[in-house]
Design a protein around this motif. Structure first.
Motif, PDB file in Angstrom:
ATOM      1  N   THR A   1       0.843  -1.195   0.000  1.00  0.00           N
ATOM      2  CA  THR A   1       0.000   0.000   0.000  1.00  0.00           C
ATOM      3  C   THR A   1       0.886   1.255   0.000  1.00  0.00           C
ATOM      4  O   THR A   1       2.105   1.177   0.127  1.00  0.00           O
ATOM      5  N   ARG A   2       0.253   2.385  -0.122  1.00  0.00           N
ATOM      6  CA  ARG A   2       0.926   3.662   0.077  1.00  0.00           C
ATOM      7  C   ARG A   2       0.055   4.513   0.987  1.00  0.00           C
ATOM      8  O   ARG A   2      -1.128   4.210   1.206  1.00  0.00           O
ATOM      9  N   GLU A   3       0.632   5.587   1.537  1.00  0.00           N
ATOM     10  CA  GLU A   3      -0.122   6.432   2.454  1.00  0.00           C
ATOM     11  C   GLU A   3      -1.313   7.068   1.742  1.00  0.00           C
ATOM     12  O   GLU A   3      -1.234   7.431   0.568  1.00  0.00           O
ATOM     13  N   THR A   4      -2.412   7.199   2.466  1.00  0.00           N
ATOM     14  CA  THR A   4      -3.553   7.940   1.929  1.00  0.00           C
ATOM     15  C   THR A   4      -3.286   9.433   2.052  1.00  0.00           C
ATOM     16  O   THR A   4      -2.374   9.872   2.763  1.00  0.00           O
ATOM     17  N   ASP A   5      -4.081  10.223   1.352  1.00  0.00           N
ATOM     18  CA  ASP A   5      -3.931  11.685   1.449  1.00  0.00           C
ATOM     19  C   ASP A   5      -4.119  12.155   2.885  1.00  0.00           C
ATOM     20  O   ASP A   5      -3.437  13.072   3.356  1.00  0.00           O
ATOM     21  N   TYR A   6      -5.048  11.520   3.600  1.00  0.00           N
ATOM     22  CA  TYR A   6      -5.277  11.896   4.993  1.00  0.00           C
ATOM     23  C   TYR A   6      -4.038  11.618   5.839  1.00  0.00           C
ATOM     24  O   TYR A   6      -3.627  12.458   6.655  1.00  0.00           O
ATOM     25  N   GLU A   7      -3.425  10.474   5.658  1.00  0.00           N
ATOM     26  CA  GLU A   7      -2.231  10.122   6.429  1.00  0.00           C
ATOM     27  C   GLU A   7      -1.080  11.076   6.125  1.00  0.00           C
ATOM     28  O   GLU A   7      -0.325  11.461   7.028  1.00  0.00           O
ATOM     29  N   LEU A   8      -0.947  11.473   4.873  1.00  0.00           N
ATOM     30  CA  LEU A   8       0.105  12.417   4.502  1.00  0.00           C
ATOM     31  C   LEU A   8      -0.146  13.793   5.117  1.00  0.00           C
ATOM     32  O   LEU A   8       0.791  14.464   5.561  1.00  0.00           O
ATOM     33  N   LEU A   9      -1.417  14.193   5.139  1.00  0.00           N
ATOM     34  CA  LEU A   9      -1.755  15.479   5.758  1.00  0.00           C
ATOM     35  C   LEU A   9      -1.429  15.487   7.248  1.00  0.00           C
ATOM     36  O   LEU A   9      -0.847  16.454   7.769  1.00  0.00           O
ATOM     37  N   ILE A  10      -1.794  14.427   7.944  1.00  0.00           N
ATOM     38  CA  ILE A  10      -1.525  14.355   9.378  1.00  0.00           C
ATOM     39  C   ILE A  10      -0.021  14.307   9.639  1.00  0.00           C
ATOM     40  O   ILE A  10       0.487  14.943  10.572  1.00  0.00           O
TER      41      ILE A  10
ATOM     42  N   GLY B   1      -6.712  18.954  13.620  1.00  0.00           N
ATOM     43  CA  GLY B   1      -7.179  20.334  13.596  1.00  0.00           C
ATOM     44  C   GLY B   1      -6.349  21.207  12.668  1.00  0.00           C
ATOM     45  O   GLY B   1      -6.900  22.038  11.931  1.00  0.00           O
ATOM     46  N   GLN B   2      -5.042  21.036  12.709  1.00  0.00           N
ATOM     47  CA  GLN B   2      -4.187  21.827  11.829  1.00  0.00           C
ATOM     48  C   GLN B   2      -4.384  21.430  10.368  1.00  0.00           C
ATOM     49  O   GLN B   2      -4.348  22.287   9.478  1.00  0.00           O
ATOM     50  N   ALA B   3      -4.611  20.130  10.132  1.00  0.00           N
ATOM     51  CA  ALA B   3      -4.873  19.688   8.769  1.00  0.00           C
ATOM     52  C   ALA B   3      -6.187  20.276   8.259  1.00  0.00           C
ATOM     53  O   ALA B   3      -6.285  20.703   7.104  1.00  0.00           O
ATOM     54  N   ARG B   4      -7.202  20.320   9.137  1.00  0.00           N
ATOM     55  CA  ARG B   4      -8.482  20.910   8.756  1.00  0.00           C
ATOM     56  C   ARG B   4      -8.312  22.392   8.397  1.00  0.00           C
ATOM     57  O   ARG B   4      -8.814  22.863   7.373  1.00  0.00           O
ATOM     58  N   PHE B   5      -7.563  23.125   9.239  1.00  0.00           N
ATOM     59  CA  PHE B   5      -7.341  24.551   8.990  1.00  0.00           C
ATOM     60  C   PHE B   5      -6.635  24.753   7.651  1.00  0.00           C
ATOM     61  O   PHE B   5      -7.008  25.633   6.861  1.00  0.00           O
ATOM     62  N   PHE B   6      -5.613  23.953   7.382  1.00  0.00           N
ATOM     63  CA  PHE B   6      -4.860  24.065   6.130  1.00  0.00           C
ATOM     64  C   PHE B   6      -5.786  23.891   4.931  1.00  0.00           C
ATOM     65  O   PHE B   6      -5.743  24.674   3.970  1.00  0.00           O
ATOM     66  N   LEU B   7      -6.653  22.861   4.972  1.00  0.00           N
ATOM     67  CA  LEU B   7      -7.539  22.611   3.845  1.00  0.00           C
ATOM     68  C   LEU B   7      -8.590  23.705   3.704  1.00  0.00           C
ATOM     69  O   LEU B   7      -8.919  24.126   2.584  1.00  0.00           O
ATOM     70  N   GLU B   8      -9.130  24.163   4.821  1.00  0.00           N
ATOM     71  CA  GLU B   8     -10.181  25.188   4.760  1.00  0.00           C
ATOM     72  C   GLU B   8      -9.670  26.494   4.184  1.00  0.00           C
ATOM     73  O   GLU B   8     -10.421  27.222   3.522  1.00  0.00           O
TER      74      GLU B   8
ATOM     75  N   ARG C   1     -12.458  20.503   2.174  1.00  0.00           N
ATOM     76  CA  ARG C   1     -12.998  19.944   3.404  1.00  0.00           C
ATOM     77  C   ARG C   1     -12.202  18.723   3.840  1.00  0.00           C
ATOM     78  O   ARG C   1     -11.940  17.827   3.042  1.00  0.00           O
ATOM     79  N   LEU C   2     -11.850  18.699   5.115  1.00  0.00           N
ATOM     80  CA  LEU C   2     -11.137  17.546   5.645  1.00  0.00           C
ATOM     81  C   LEU C   2     -12.017  16.295   5.592  1.00  0.00           C
ATOM     82  O   LEU C   2     -11.523  15.177   5.380  1.00  0.00           O
ATOM     83  N   GLU C   3     -13.331  16.483   5.763  1.00  0.00           N
ATOM     84  CA  GLU C   3     -14.244  15.338   5.774  1.00  0.00           C
ATOM     85  C   GLU C   3     -14.181  14.549   4.459  1.00  0.00           C
ATOM     86  O   GLU C   3     -14.311  13.322   4.458  1.00  0.00           O
ATOM     87  N   ASP C   4     -13.969  15.242   3.343  1.00  0.00           N
ATOM     88  CA  ASP C   4     -13.875  14.553   2.052  1.00  0.00           C
ATOM     89  C   ASP C   4     -12.628  13.673   1.992  1.00  0.00           C
ATOM     90  O   ASP C   4     -12.653  12.553   1.479  1.00  0.00           O
ATOM     91  N   VAL C   5     -11.533  14.200   2.524  1.00  0.00           N
ATOM     92  CA  VAL C   5     -10.279  13.445   2.540  1.00  0.00           C
ATOM     93  C   VAL C   5     -10.404  12.252   3.497  1.00  0.00           C
ATOM     94  O   VAL C   5      -9.940  11.144   3.204  1.00  0.00           O
ATOM     95  N   GLU C   6     -11.042  12.473   4.635  1.00  0.00           N
ATOM     96  CA  GLU C   6     -11.252  11.389   5.600  1.00  0.00           C
ATOM     97  C   GLU C   6     -12.132  10.293   5.006  1.00  0.00           C
ATOM     98  O   GLU C   6     -11.898   9.097   5.259  1.00  0.00           O
TER      99      GLU C   6
END
Length: 298
Positions: free
Chosen positions: A12-21, A28-35, A40-45
C-alpha cells in the motif's frame, strides 16, 4: 510445515489523509490548512476510510491457513520478498509499477480501492474476487500476463528496472548532453533527455511524446521489446537529431554521458531514487529478462 504456507504480501501507500496528518501533526491543523484552500477535511477522511475498508476486506479474503503481511511503498527497498509470496497491491496503478522492480516472478494481484478515481489499467481485481484468485494463483490456475520490463545496466554493475519507463537526462531543465548508439548508428545529442519505455509504459509518458512528435512505435505489453524516444533534440554543429525514436529488441541502446554534473537515470517517475549519470558513464538499455507476472481474472 508451517513455514511452507503461502504468504500474501499486501503493498500500500499512504492515503492523502495520512500524509496530511504527517505534515501538519494534528487533525485540527490539517483541517485549517484545507479550509484556507476551500477544501474539506471530511472529504479526505471519507476517501481514507473507504480505502481502509477495502484493505480490511482484502486481508480478510486471505485463506486462514496462509500467512500475511503489510508493507508500505516507502519500505519496499528494505523488504525481503520470498520466492513463493503472492503480492497484492491495493491502490493506484502506479503502485504495481513501484513494486514490480523488487520482484522476481511472484504473481501480482492489483486491487482497485476506488474505481471512480483510478483507471485500473494494472489494478483490475475486484476485492470480491480476491479470495478465489489468491488460491488459484498458487495453483497456476489463473490468467497471467508476463509484462515486459525495461533494464538499465551501468558499467560499474549498477542495475535499474522499470515497469513503465526509464529516464536518462539532466535533473533540471538544462539540456542533457550525451552520445547515443542504436542499431550500429551513433550521434551526439543535446536534448531534454530521453525515455525508454515498455509496452505497459507506452500508454503513459511515452504516449504523450508520440502524440507530440508523431513518432509512433507499436509495442505489445508482453512483447520482448522496448522503445526509446528523445525529447526535444537540438541540432547544432556538434549535435544531431536523426536518432529520435526506435524499437529495442536484441541489440541494446547505449547512452554515454557528456554531462559534467546533474546527469541522472531514474525509473517509473521516482526522481529521488536516481543513479548519477555524469561525464563518461555509459548505460546499456534493453528489455529485461525479468518480467512482471500480473494476474488477470479470465
Amino acid at each position: 510445515m508451517a513455514a511452507n504456507r503461502p504468504r500474501a504480501v499486501f503493498v500500500t501507500r499512504e492515503t492523502d489523509y495520512e500524509l496530511l496528518i504527517a505534515h501538519h501533526a494534528t487533525r485540527g491543523q490539517a483541517r485549517f490548512f484545507l479550509e484556507t484552500r476551500g477544501q474539506r477535511l471530511e472529504d479526505v477522511e471519507a476517501r481514507h476510510d473507504r480505502f481502509h475498508t477495502v484493505l480490511g476486506t482484502a486481508r480478510a479474503a486471505v485463506p486462514a491457513d496462509w500467512r500475511q503481511t503489510l508493507v508500505s511503498r516507502a519500505d519496499l527497498n528494505r523488504f525481503l520478498f520470498a520466492s513463493d509470496d503472492v503480492v497484492v497491491a491495493v491502490g493506484q496503478d502506479g503502485l504495481v509499477a513501484n513494486v514490480a522492480k523488487y520482484l522476481n516472478g511472484q504473481p501480482v494481484l492489483g486491487v482497485n480501492p476506488a474505481p471512480d478515481l483510478y483507471d485500473g489499467v494494472l489494478v483490475r481485481i475486484g476485492v470480491d474476487k480476491l479470495a478465489r484468485l489468491l488460491v488459484a494463483s498458487t495453483a497456476g490456475d489463473v490468467g497471467m500476463e508476463a509484462r515486459t520490463m525495461v533494464q538499465a545496466e551501468l558499467g560499474e554493475g549498477e542495475t535499474l528496472l522499470a515497469l513503465n519507463e526509464i529516464f536518462v537526462g539532466h535533473r533540471s531543465h538544462q539540456s542533457a548532453r550525451y552520445r547515443i548508439e542504436a542499431e550500429g548508428e551513433a550521434e551526439d545529442h543535446s536534448s531534454s533527455g530521453l525515455i525508454v519505455a515498455s509496452g505497459t509504459g507506452a500508454t503513459g509518458w511515452a504516449r504523450s511524446i508520440m502524440e507530440a512528435t508523431h513518432l509512433e512505435l507499436s509495442l505489445g505489453r508482453e512483447e520482448h521489446a522496448v522503445g526509446f524516444w528523445v525529447r526535444e533534440p537540438f541540432p547544432s554543429i556538434a549535435t544531431a537529431t536523426k536518432l529520435r525514436a526506435g524499437k529495442i529488441t536484441e541489440k541494446p541502446l547505449f547512452i554515454t554521458s557528456r554531462m559534467n554534473d546533474g546527469g541522472v537515470i531514474f525509473a517509473d517517475g521516482i526522481e529521488q531514487d536516481f543513479i548519477a549519470f555524469d561525464w563518461g558513464r555509459q548505460v546499456r538499455l534493453s528489455p529485461a529478462s525479468r518480467v512482471l507476472r500480473l494476474v488477470v481474472d479470465r
